[in-house]
Design a protein around this motif. Structure first.
Motif, short mmCIF file in Angstrom:
data_model
loop_
_atom_site.label_atom_id
_atom_site.label_comp_id
_atom_site.label_asym_id
_atom_site.label_seq_id
_atom_site.Cartn_x
_atom_site.Cartn_y
_atom_site.Cartn_z
N TRP A 1 1.32 21.30 -8.14
CA TRP A 1 1.71 19.90 -7.95
C TRP A 1 2.90 19.82 -7.00
N LYS A 2 3.90 20.65 -7.24
CA LYS A 2 5.10 20.63 -6.41
C LYS A 2 4.80 21.03 -4.97
N ALA A 3 3.86 21.94 -4.79
CA ALA A 3 3.52 22.43 -3.45
C ALA A 3 2.56 21.52 -2.71
N GLY A 4 2.05 20.47 -3.37
CA GLY A 4 1.04 19.62 -2.73
C GLY A 4 -0.25 20.38 -2.54
N ALA A 5 -0.65 21.12 -3.58
CA ALA A 5 -1.85 21.96 -3.51
C ALA A 5 -2.66 21.84 -4.80
N THR A 6 -2.79 20.62 -5.31
CA THR A 6 -3.52 20.41 -6.56
C THR A 6 -5.03 20.45 -6.37
N GLY A 7 -5.48 20.28 -5.13
CA GLY A 7 -6.91 20.15 -4.88
C GLY A 7 -7.38 18.72 -4.94
N PHE A 8 -6.45 17.80 -5.24
CA PHE A 8 -6.74 16.36 -5.19
C PHE A 8 -5.99 15.81 -3.97
N PRO A 9 -6.69 15.51 -2.89
CA PRO A 9 -6.04 15.20 -1.61
C PRO A 9 -5.00 14.10 -1.64
N PHE A 10 -5.23 13.03 -2.41
CA PHE A 10 -4.25 11.93 -2.39
C PHE A 10 -2.95 12.37 -3.05
N VAL A 11 -3.03 13.10 -4.15
CA VAL A 11 -1.83 13.63 -4.80
C VAL A 11 -1.10 14.58 -3.84
N ASP A 12 -1.86 15.45 -3.19
CA ASP A 12 -1.25 16.44 -2.30
C ASP A 12 -0.60 15.78 -1.09
N ALA A 13 -1.23 14.75 -0.56
CA ALA A 13 -0.65 14.04 0.59
C ALA A 13 0.69 13.42 0.21
N LEU A 14 0.76 12.81 -0.95
CA LEU A 14 2.00 12.18 -1.40
C LEU A 14 3.10 13.22 -1.61
N SER B 1 0.80 -1.22 0.00
CA SER B 1 0.00 0.00 0.00
C SER B 1 0.84 1.27 0.00
N PRO B 2 0.55 2.19 -0.95
CA PRO B 2 1.23 3.48 -0.94
C PRO B 2 0.71 4.40 0.16
N ALA B 3 -0.39 4.00 0.81
CA ALA B 3 -0.99 4.83 1.86
C ALA B 3 -0.57 4.39 3.26
N ALA B 4 0.24 3.34 3.36
CA ALA B 4 0.67 2.86 4.67
C ALA B 4 1.77 3.77 5.22
N PHE B 5 1.71 4.05 6.50
CA PHE B 5 2.75 4.85 7.14
C PHE B 5 2.84 4.44 8.61
N GLU B 6 4.03 4.57 9.14
CA GLU B 6 4.30 4.26 10.56
C GLU B 6 3.75 2.90 10.97
N GLY C 1 11.46 12.95 2.19
CA GLY C 1 12.40 12.50 1.18
C GLY C 1 12.10 11.13 0.63
N TRP C 2 10.89 10.65 0.85
CA TRP C 2 10.54 9.30 0.39
C TRP C 2 9.03 9.18 0.28
N ILE C 3 8.57 8.51 -0.76
CA ILE C 3 7.19 8.04 -0.84
C ILE C 3 7.21 6.65 -1.48
N HIS C 4 6.16 5.91 -1.27
CA HIS C 4 6.03 4.55 -1.78
C HIS C 4 6.14 4.55 -3.31
N HIS C 5 6.63 3.43 -3.82
CA HIS C 5 6.80 3.26 -5.27
C HIS C 5 5.51 3.55 -6.03
N LEU C 6 4.39 3.03 -5.57
CA LEU C 6 3.12 3.27 -6.28
C LEU C 6 2.65 4.71 -6.10
N GLY C 7 3.05 5.34 -5.00
CA GLY C 7 2.77 6.76 -4.84
C GLY C 7 3.53 7.58 -5.88
N ARG C 8 4.75 7.18 -6.16
CA ARG C 8 5.53 7.84 -7.20
C ARG C 8 4.85 7.66 -8.56
N HIS C 9 4.31 6.48 -8.77
CA HIS C 9 3.57 6.24 -10.00
C HIS C 9 2.39 7.21 -10.12
#
Length: 584
Positions: A337-350, A220-225, A358-366
């Protein structure tokens, strides 16, 4: 930038500590000067007889090492170079592949079989001799202060080269402060060093089922901690973990586990093979691999915000981070996009996680790469690669450029009609939106029905969550607000798919003369590209095929970033027309 530097300094300090455990008189000795000017002086002052180093396939490093080898031979110093960053020697893979780049896992494996079995790692040394005399009574050649590509990231003056052996003359490892960065800016919780890497490796292999049945597309790209993957890529990047050690620990456990173990490309060993694939592709293509221009294996697609070009010793290259703003709308989308302010929450969270850790999941990068390029913004993949280069802890030039070409369908992968939905993809992995709530706190109190589409929430639901949907997230964004979505994703997806279809039908690649002289534009205008008429079709990729290594083979015969010939006057682009349509 400070995040990646912190990771590198962690690894250097850990290495120095390991050396001291073998010999208290020794450590990692750091001299502060470019090797091209330093080594000739060291060869003479230290009576050097041998120079031993690890081979590097990055374009700049190969040119640097070629100079160093020539200087050593001139001084009568024997040079011993060995590969260690990859499973196989990348140059040997290229030779066994007919001098061509490995553009798929299948090609990589076939070339690997010809090279031979991946060597097992040798044990670490148990003894180190005392260091000899190390006089530095020679003049230090300081590097040119300009251009300083990191100037915009520094908060203080760079004092790295104040003295050749460090501020105390003890060959100390530099600190972030000496480099001109604030330690407070290094916000990543991830630390580096071989000690941590080996401990993490033991933790991974203590769970035999996880290690042997690992399937990357099912994590999961949404898993953390904790995160759902190993998080060992930064260790591989900094040299704190041997890829061959990782490979053989995995392979031995898989053979013991037997039936039911995962296989490449989805398995843990498959991830290492992907890495070798990109390294070998770069070794074959050379400096143009990280761009479109002069890259015969990268499709030319007239993305927005193309790179500016500057002549270099290795040919015309895209200027780092410098690009043409051919569409003000595309520039705004890129900034959001760079600022995490696209208005699409999942994109912005990533994107916010990436900037902070300095890291996000491989599928998040996709997800974010597809969104920026062929799945929404139609912005050049080189812009995204620049951002990842600056922010990723595990940035490798070969892997970064290769992944962006893959996800933009410029090379390696051609199913451009598969687009990640910024709504459905997040919902698949995290229906309640806990990942979004962690990284987009403005939406923390929003009902899960609207967490991925807050613009659909009723006024009452927004009031209950204490948030308003307004603004663009740039500049003066008010407290208690979250930006409206940049565009209608379904419509933008159709526009992008139609544009990709036209680009594929025209069939130019980065080495084509028409790309270099600007006459590509006539072909695209005749095909109606500037109208970018939306076509029906396309699908939201839920990740099932994200690591599909059995895609159809890409065309290619030879080798970088592209720039389009354009007058100084900014011409209205198709996305500007789309923006006008939204306003009417």
């Amino acid at each position: 930038m400070s995040t990646e530097l912190k990771g590198g300094l962690d690894c250097q300090n850990d290495l120095s500590g390991s050396i001291q455990k073998l010999n208290t008189k020794s450590k990692l000795f750091v001299l502060r000067e470019a090797p091209q000017t330093l080594f000739p002086k060291l060869f003479k002052a230290w009576n050097v007889t041998h120079l031993v180093f690890e081979k590097d396939t990055d374009a700049y490093a190969k040119e640097r090492d070629k100079v160093i080898i020539a200087l050593a031979e001139k001084a009568g110093v024997q040079v011993i170079a060995r590969y260690g960053r990859t499973l196989w020697d990348s140059d040997e893979l290229v030779a066994k592949h007919g001098g061509k780049p490995t553009m798929s896992i299948t090609q990589l494996q076939a070339a690997g079989r010809k090279v031979g079995q991946i060597p097992r790692p040798i044990p670490a040394p148990t003894y180190l001799p005392d260091p000899g005399d190390m006089p530095v009574e020679f003049e230090q050649d300081k590097p040119d202060a300009e251009p300083d590509l990191n100037a915009t990231h520094r908060g203080e003056d760079d004092k790295t080269y104040a003295s050749i052996a460090g501020p105390n003359g003890d060959f100390a490892i530099a600190t972030l402060q000496e480099l001109g960065f604030s330690a407070a800016e290094a916000t990543t919780p991830h630390r580096g060093g071989e000690t941590i890497a080996l401990k993490r490796l033991e933790e991974i292999f203590s769970d035999e089922e996880y290690a042997t049945t690992f399937r990357k597309p099912q994590t999961s790209p949404a898993a953390f901690e904790p995160q759902s993957t190993t998080l060992l890529s930064p260790m591989l990047h900094f040299g704190a973990l041997s890829p061959r050690l990782f490979y053989w620990r995995t392979q031995d456990l898989v053979e013991k586990y037997g039936k039911g173990a995962s296989t490449p490309p989805e398995s843990l060993t498959g991830q290492l093979l992907f890495r070798d694939m990109y390294f070998a592709a770069q070794a074959a293509i050379g400096s143009p691999f990280i761009q479109t221009l002069n890259n015969a294996y990268c499709r030319f697609i007239p993305w927005h915000l193309p790179s500016k070009v500057e002549p270099t010793d290795v040919g015309d290259m895209a200027a780092s981070g410098s690009y043409h703003v051919d569409s003000p709308q595309a520039e705004r989308w890129f900034r959001r996009w760079k600022a995490g302010a696209t208005g699409f929450p999942f994109v912005d969270a990533l994107m916010r996680q990436l900037r902070a850790e300095g890291w996000i999941h491989h599928l998040g990068r996709h997800m974010v790469a597809c969104f920026l390029t062929r799945g929404g913004c139609y912005v050049h993949w080189e812009r995204g690669a620049d951002v990842f280069e600056a922010w990723l802890l595990d940035h490798e030039p070969a892997c970064n450029a290769g992944n962006w070409q893959w996800l933009s369908c410029a090379a390696f992968y051609s199913q451009y009609f598969r687009c990640y939905s910024p709504v459905a993809f997040g919902q698949k992995w995290d229906k309640r939106g806990e990942f979004v709530r962690r990284w987009v706190p403005e939406l923390k109190g929003l009902d899960e029905r609207f967490i991925y589409e807050p613009w659909k929430a009723s006024r009452a639901a927004l009031d209950n969550a204490g948030v308003r949907i307004e603004g663009d997230g740039l500049g003066n964004q008010k407290d208690g607000t979250y930006p409206a979505p940049m565009f209608d994703f379904a419509e933008r997806r159709s526009v992008c798919i139609a544009a990709m279809k036209r680009a594929y039908s025209i069939g130019l690649h980065g080495d084509d003369d028409r790309v270099k002289d600007g006459t590509w534009k006539e072909l695209f205008e005749k095909a109606g590209e500037t109208e970018m008429e939306g076509l029906d079709g396309g699908s939201d990729d839920d990740g099932e095929h994200a690591d599909d290594a059995d895609h159809k083979k890409e065309r290619g015969t030879g080798a970088g970033k592209h720039a389009r010939s354009r007058s100084a006057a900014t011409k209205e682009g198709p996305m500007d027309k789309f923006a006008k349509k939204l306003k009417t």
